[in-house]
Design a protein around this motif. Structure first.
Motif, PDB file in Angstrom:
ATOM      1  N   SER A  25      47.056  45.698  39.437  1.00  0.00           N
ATOM      2  CA  SER A  25      45.596  45.553  39.427  1.00  0.00           C
ATOM      3  C   SER A  25      44.924  46.852  39.001  1.00  0.00           C
ATOM      4  CB  SER A  25      45.089  45.158  40.812  1.00  0.00           C
ATOM      5  OG  SER A  25      45.611  43.915  41.195  1.00  0.00           O
ATOM      6  N   ASP A  61      42.716  41.235  44.085  1.00  0.00           N
ATOM      7  CA  ASP A  61      42.848  42.132  42.934  1.00  0.00           C
ATOM      8  C   ASP A  61      41.540  42.815  42.561  1.00  0.00           C
ATOM      9  OD1 ASP A  61      45.605  41.538  42.552  1.00  0.00           O
ATOM     10  OD2 ASP A  61      45.008  39.615  41.709  1.00  0.00           O
ATOM     11  N   GLU A 109      46.852  39.381  34.830  1.00  0.00           N
ATOM     12  CA  GLU A 109      47.707  40.004  35.847  1.00  0.00           C
ATOM     13  C   GLU A 109      48.436  38.905  36.595  1.00  0.00           C
ATOM     14  OE1 GLU A 109      45.765  42.322  38.932  1.00  0.00           O
ATOM     15  OE2 GLU A 109      47.577  42.203  40.158  1.00  0.00           O
TER      16      GLU A 109
END
Ligand SMILES: Nc1nc2c(ncn2[C@@H]2O[C@H](COP(=O)(O)OP(=O)(O)O)[C@@H](O)[C@H]2O)c(=O)[nH]1
Ligand SMILES: [Mg+2]
Lengths: 282, 143
Positions: A25, A61, A109
């Motif tokens: 992140s 995140d 991600e």
């Protein structure tokens, strides 16, 4: 959904993966800011696992990306919701929607565990795999199979002891694994932004190379199509005797009742269309 | 973006301003996850503008603000204004230990959907958020 696919260009997709806690992140946020500063319109799709017990999810995140507002980066969090195949599908839809909203680059991600990751990684044009020092056994720094799926390897937390060891291990693994020797290997300190411009450079260069390859493929396809067209025409009119049949049809037909469609049908009846296997390409 | 399934309520959980006490908001986030909700956790030190931005990006049904300092008196009106300016229809819910009875009325007047004091039962919080989430989703489905 379908209309979106026809209306907008798909964005470039960069996947960022690695075990939990490796700094995905933090690095994704830094990269997004870097790309945004370079004038790109960026979005992030952050995928986290759903709880297998409640079906709920804690999507944390965003917490690691405090810088996004200043750079107009859109961040969307997503839970895996248990379904691996389904996730890839809905992730693809979200990426497409982000593209339709004008974002030209999407950073994805992923959780860094299991099949979900492999599925999502398949959506990416480029995949960054993150390793860190201090994960116990040095050689375990990277899971089997991840090396092959990486377009770029990153050793994050390079401010920590053991970074040199991980780099050396990865270099060795790259040397001995077939087909991966040319993978870039970079080091970053995501918390400080160190190495992020270099990573951005490498990613943009990779996307550019892919685009060029794509262009080459398109050009090649066009050239092959031309060859087939030429070959088919040749095999119908000349080698197949189409010209002769047409000439004889024209002498037989009454000039006043001549209709191109009728002659065409008669021509086809006498000379069936050639198939590719009948062609004699050199 | 309506990529979410109608089932899971999406809730932002975060704190405004300089409020330091994160234990409560972490506990609430875990509780909501265990109740089957998707919690987008924003942690401490958020501005109203950042919360609005997150609510829009994340298509949140509910914004849960945890507060253990008096700052909410200043920040809540700012948050409500910013939300309506951005045409964001997420419901705002406030939880914490320091909300007085008179502030409570004012906050509800301002459009805050629900307020939970220190003694609130977790099943009441969950039930209220489920209702708020379902109401917003029904509204979206109707267009
Ligand atoms: N020392 C150090 N810590 C880092 C670095 N990058 C990330 N971290 C920390 O590692 C922890 C996990 O980071 P996060 O980005 O949430 O990792 P993720 O789980 O892979 O997304 C956080 O406490 C970060 O501050 C780095 O380069 N160096
Ligand atoms: Mg993360």
């Amino acid at each position: 959904m379908e209309s979106l696919y026809s209306r907008s260009m798909p964005p470039d997709v960069i996947g960022i993966t690695g075990s939990p806690g490796t700094g995905k992140s933090t690095l994704t946020g830094r990269l997004a800011s870097e790309f945004s500063e370079r004038g790109l319109s960026v979005a992030i799709l952050a995928v986290d696992p759903s709880s297998p017990y409640s079906g709920g999810a804690l999507l944390g995140d965003r917490l690691r990306m405090p810088d996004l507002d200043r750079h107009d980066v859109l961040l969307r969090s997503m839970a895996t919701r248990g379904a691996s195949g389904g996730l890839a599908r809905s992730a693809a839809d979200v990426i497409r929607i982000l593209g339709a909203a004008g974002r030209t680059l999407v950073l994805v991600e992923t959780v860094g565990i299991g099949q979900v990751d492999v599925d999502v990684a398949r959506l990416a044009d480029m995949t960054v795999v993150i390793c860190i020092p201090g994960q116990g056994d040095r050689v375990q720094a990277i899971k089997a199979g991840l090396l092959e799926s990486a377009s770029i390897l990153v050793v994050n937390k390079a401010d920590r002891d053991g970074a040199d060891g991980v780099i050396a291990d990865l270099q060795t693994m790259l040397r001995v694994t077939a087909g991966v020797a040319a993978r870039p290997l970079l080091r970053t300190v995501a918390t400080l932004g160190t190495g992020v411009p270099e990573l951005a450079d490498a990613l943009l260069a990779g996307l550019e190379a892919r685009r060029a390859q794509c262009e080459t493929r398109k050009t090649l396809a066009g050239e092959v199509r031309d060859l087939v067209d030429e070959d088919l025409l040749q095999s119908f009119w000349t080698t197949g005797g189409g010209e002769q049949v047409l000439a004889s049809l024209l002498t037989r037909a009454e000039l006043s009742t001549m209709n191109p469609y009728g002659i065409y049908r008669a021509l086809l009846a006498a000379r069936p269309l050639p198939t590719l296997s009948q062609c004699s390409a050199e | 973006m309506n990529s979410s399934t109608p089932g899971a309520v999406r809730v932002l959980v975060g704190m405004l301003g300089l409020d330091q006490h994160e234990v409560g908001s972490l506990a609430v986030a875990g509780m909501l996850r265990d109740a089957g909700m998707e919690v987008i956790y924003l942690g401490r030190f958020n501005t109203p503008a950042a919360i609005v931005r997150a609510a829009i990006d994340e298509d949140a049904d509910v914004i849960g603000i945890s507060t253990h300092s008096w700052e909410y008196i200043e920040y809540l009106p700012e948050l409500m204004n910013a939300l309506s300016k951005a045409h964001c229809d997420a419901a705002v819910v406030l939880g914490g230990s320091v909300i007085t009875a008179s502030d409570r009325d004012q906050l509800l007047e301002m459009g805050v959907a629900a307020i939970f004091g220190a003694g609130s039962a977790s099943q009441d919080i969950v039930a209220a958020l489920r209702t708020l989430g379902a109401t917003r989703r029904a509204g979206l489905a109707r267009g």
